[in-house]
Design a protein around this motif. Structure first.
Motif, PDB file in Angstrom:
ATOM      1  N   PRO A  18       0.809  -1.228   0.000  1.00  0.00           N
ATOM      2  CA  PRO A  18       0.000   0.000   0.000  1.00  0.00           C
ATOM      3  C   PRO A  18       0.838   1.272   0.000  1.00  0.00           C
ATOM      4  CG  PRO A  18      -0.859  -1.593   1.581  1.00  0.00           C
ATOM      5  CD  PRO A  18       0.450  -2.133   1.100  1.00  0.00           C
ATOM      6  N   ALA A  19       1.975   1.274   0.726  1.00  0.00           N
ATOM      7  CA  ALA A  19       2.804   2.480   0.786  1.00  0.00           C
ATOM      8  C   ALA A  19       3.369   2.815  -0.594  1.00  0.00           C
ATOM      9  CB  ALA A  19       3.936   2.290   1.790  1.00  0.00           C
ATOM     10  N   ARG A  20       3.835   1.787  -1.312  1.00  0.00           N
ATOM     11  CA  ARG A  20       4.375   2.010  -2.652  1.00  0.00           C
ATOM     12  C   ARG A  20       3.282   2.493  -3.600  1.00  0.00           C
ATOM     13  NH1 ARG A  20       8.891   3.433  -5.440  1.00  0.00           N
ATOM     14  NH2 ARG A  20       8.564   2.952  -7.629  1.00  0.00           N
ATOM     15  N   VAL A  21       2.114   1.907  -3.491  1.00  0.00           N
ATOM     16  CA  VAL A  21       0.998   2.322  -4.348  1.00  0.00           C
ATOM     17  C   VAL A  21       0.687   3.794  -4.124  1.00  0.00           C
ATOM     18  CG1 VAL A  21      -1.463   2.009  -4.817  1.00  0.00           C
ATOM     19  CG2 VAL A  21       0.018   0.011  -4.510  1.00  0.00           C
ATOM     20  N   ARG A  22       0.695   4.228  -2.865  1.00  0.00           N
ATOM     21  CA  ARG A  22       0.437   5.635  -2.567  1.00  0.00           C
ATOM     22  C   ARG A  22       1.539   6.531  -3.120  1.00  0.00           C
ATOM     23  NH1 ARG A  22      -1.226   3.419   2.463  1.00  0.00           N
ATOM     24  NH2 ARG A  22       0.817   3.880   3.360  1.00  0.00           N
ATOM     25  N   GLU A  23       2.791   6.094  -2.983  1.00  0.00           N
ATOM     26  CA  GLU A  23       3.913   6.885  -3.497  1.00  0.00           C
ATOM     27  C   GLU A  23       3.809   7.072  -5.011  1.00  0.00           C
ATOM     28  OE1 GLU A  23       7.373   4.787  -2.360  1.00  0.00           O
ATOM     29  OE2 GLU A  23       7.402   5.538  -0.297  1.00  0.00           O
ATOM     30  N   VAL A  24       3.503   5.973  -5.709  1.00  0.00           N
ATOM     31  CA  VAL A  24       3.412   6.042  -7.172  1.00  0.00           C
ATOM     32  C   VAL A  24       2.254   6.947  -7.588  1.00  0.00           C
ATOM     33  CG1 VAL A  24       2.980   4.703  -9.258  1.00  0.00           C
ATOM     34  CG2 VAL A  24       4.500   3.798  -7.494  1.00  0.00           C
ATOM     35  N   HIS A  25       1.116   6.808  -6.918  1.00  0.00           N
ATOM     36  CA  HIS A  25      -0.041   7.653  -7.240  1.00  0.00           C
ATOM     37  C   HIS A  25       0.294   9.125  -7.026  1.00  0.00           C
ATOM     38  CE1 HIS A  25      -4.211   8.969  -7.555  1.00  0.00           C
ATOM     39  NE2 HIS A  25      -4.048   9.641  -6.433  1.00  0.00           N
ATOM     40  N   SER A  26       0.957   9.428  -5.904  1.00  0.00           N
ATOM     41  CA  SER A  26       1.322  10.812  -5.607  1.00  0.00           C
ATOM     42  C   SER A  26       2.295  11.349  -6.641  1.00  0.00           C
ATOM     43  CB  SER A  26       1.938  10.886  -4.202  1.00  0.00           C
ATOM     44  OG  SER A  26       2.364  12.200  -3.914  1.00  0.00           O
ATOM     45  N   ALA A  27       3.271  10.521  -7.047  1.00  0.00           N
ATOM     46  CA  ALA A  27       4.243  10.958  -8.049  1.00  0.00           C
ATOM     47  C   ALA A  27       3.566  11.229  -9.394  1.00  0.00           C
ATOM     48  CB  ALA A  27       5.333   9.906  -8.206  1.00  0.00           C
ATOM     49  N   TRP A  28       2.631  10.360  -9.776  1.00  0.00           N
ATOM     50  CA  TRP A  28       1.937  10.562 -11.053  1.00  0.00           C
ATOM     51  C   TRP A  28       1.077  11.813 -11.024  1.00  0.00           C
ATOM     52  CZ3 TRP A  28       2.366   9.657 -15.860  1.00  0.00           C
ATOM     53  CH2 TRP A  28       1.263   9.798 -16.727  1.00  0.00           C
ATOM     54  N   GLN A  29       0.372  12.050  -9.915  1.00  0.00           N
ATOM     55  CA  GLN A  29      -0.431  13.260  -9.805  1.00  0.00           C
ATOM     56  C   GLN A  29       0.457  14.497  -9.833  1.00  0.00           C
ATOM     57  OE1 GLN A  29      -3.819  13.411  -9.938  1.00  0.00           O
ATOM     58  NE2 GLN A  29      -3.586  11.212 -10.358  1.00  0.00           N
ATOM     59  N   GLY A  30       1.633  14.405  -9.199  1.00  0.00           N
ATOM     60  CA  GLY A  30       2.570  15.518  -9.239  1.00  0.00           C
ATOM     61  C   GLY A  30       3.062  15.793 -10.652  1.00  0.00           C
ATOM     62  N   LEU A  31       3.272  14.720 -11.420  1.00  0.00           N
ATOM     63  CA  LEU A  31       3.717  14.895 -12.796  1.00  0.00           C
ATOM     64  C   LEU A  31       2.620  15.542 -13.645  1.00  0.00           C
ATOM     65  CD1 LEU A  31       5.870  14.538 -14.907  1.00  0.00           C
ATOM     66  CD2 LEU A  31       5.100  12.195 -15.262  1.00  0.00           C
TER      67      LEU A  31
END
Length: 216
Positions: free
Chosen positions: A101-114
């Protein structure tokens, strides 16, 4: 020779968002970085500051491993314990287990930031076209698009996608042994604003993708 950033400026640069390059600091610190060409102030409200390509290079140079990396440092130049987000490009250094779950959140946050970086830097605020950061970080950008869409990178003992640089300007190769998964990767990258073509390696006869960021 350009004078290196001060210690205070380095702290601001090092604390920048790893994907968007958004900066936080005092007005004096940010203005100094702009003056030195390491940051720019976005013309649209809220007028945030972002790293320029030169600023990104300084930030990334500090994260490079020593000539003889210690155990636990990957071939991509990031430490497994560094705590800095990096999109998974696929390879023996990638974990075989499904992301938690932590990695999934990190990836989602990075994509939204992009996507936000696209909105703030592309003409007209277009979010369906890659931005300049993606054009200077092709492998990482393509890998982030794939990982954010749920594709699984190859690991030491598992198959999956592998994103690699190519001699061609503004192009990466995406390898995936499963034909159906390869086509799914192509659809994901096209949806993320990349031009994608499927090719055959003349030596191995394996199919792979050649992907480039769209401009129009």
């Amino acid at each position: 020779m350009t004078r290196p950033p001060t210690a205070a400026q380095r702290r601001v640069i090092d604390a920048a968002d790893p994907v968007t390059g958004r900066l936080r600091g005092t007005e004096t610190q940010l203005a100094a970085l702009v003056k030195r060409g390491l940051a720019f102030r976005h013309p649209r409200p809220p007028h945030d500051h972002f790293l320029t390509p030169a600023g990104h290079r300084i930030r990334e140079a500090a994260a490079q491993p020593p000539p003889e990396p210690a155990a636990g440092t990957s071939a991509t130049g990031t430490s497994a314990t560094a705590g800095v987000f990096a999109a998974r490009i696929g390879g023996e250094d990638e974990p075989d287990a499904a992301p938690g779950p932590a990695r999934v959140r990190e990836v989602h946050s990075a994509w939204q930031g992009l996507l936000e970086l696209r909105r703030m830097t592309n003409p007209g605020g277009a979010t369906d076209l890659p931005c300049d950061w993606e054009r200077t970080h092709l492998v990482r950008a393509a890998a982030l698009a794939l990982e954010a869409a749920g594709h699984r990178p190859a690991g030491r003992d598992t198959d999956g996608y592998r994103v690699r640089a190519t001699p061609q300007p503004e192009a990466v190769a995406v390898h995936e042994p499963d034909g159906g998964a390869l086509r799914a990767c192509a659809l994901t990258l096209e949806k993320a604003g990349w031009q994608v073509g499927e090719h055959t390696d003349p030596r191995t006869r394996a199919r792979y993708l050649l992907a480039s960021p769209r401009r129009v």
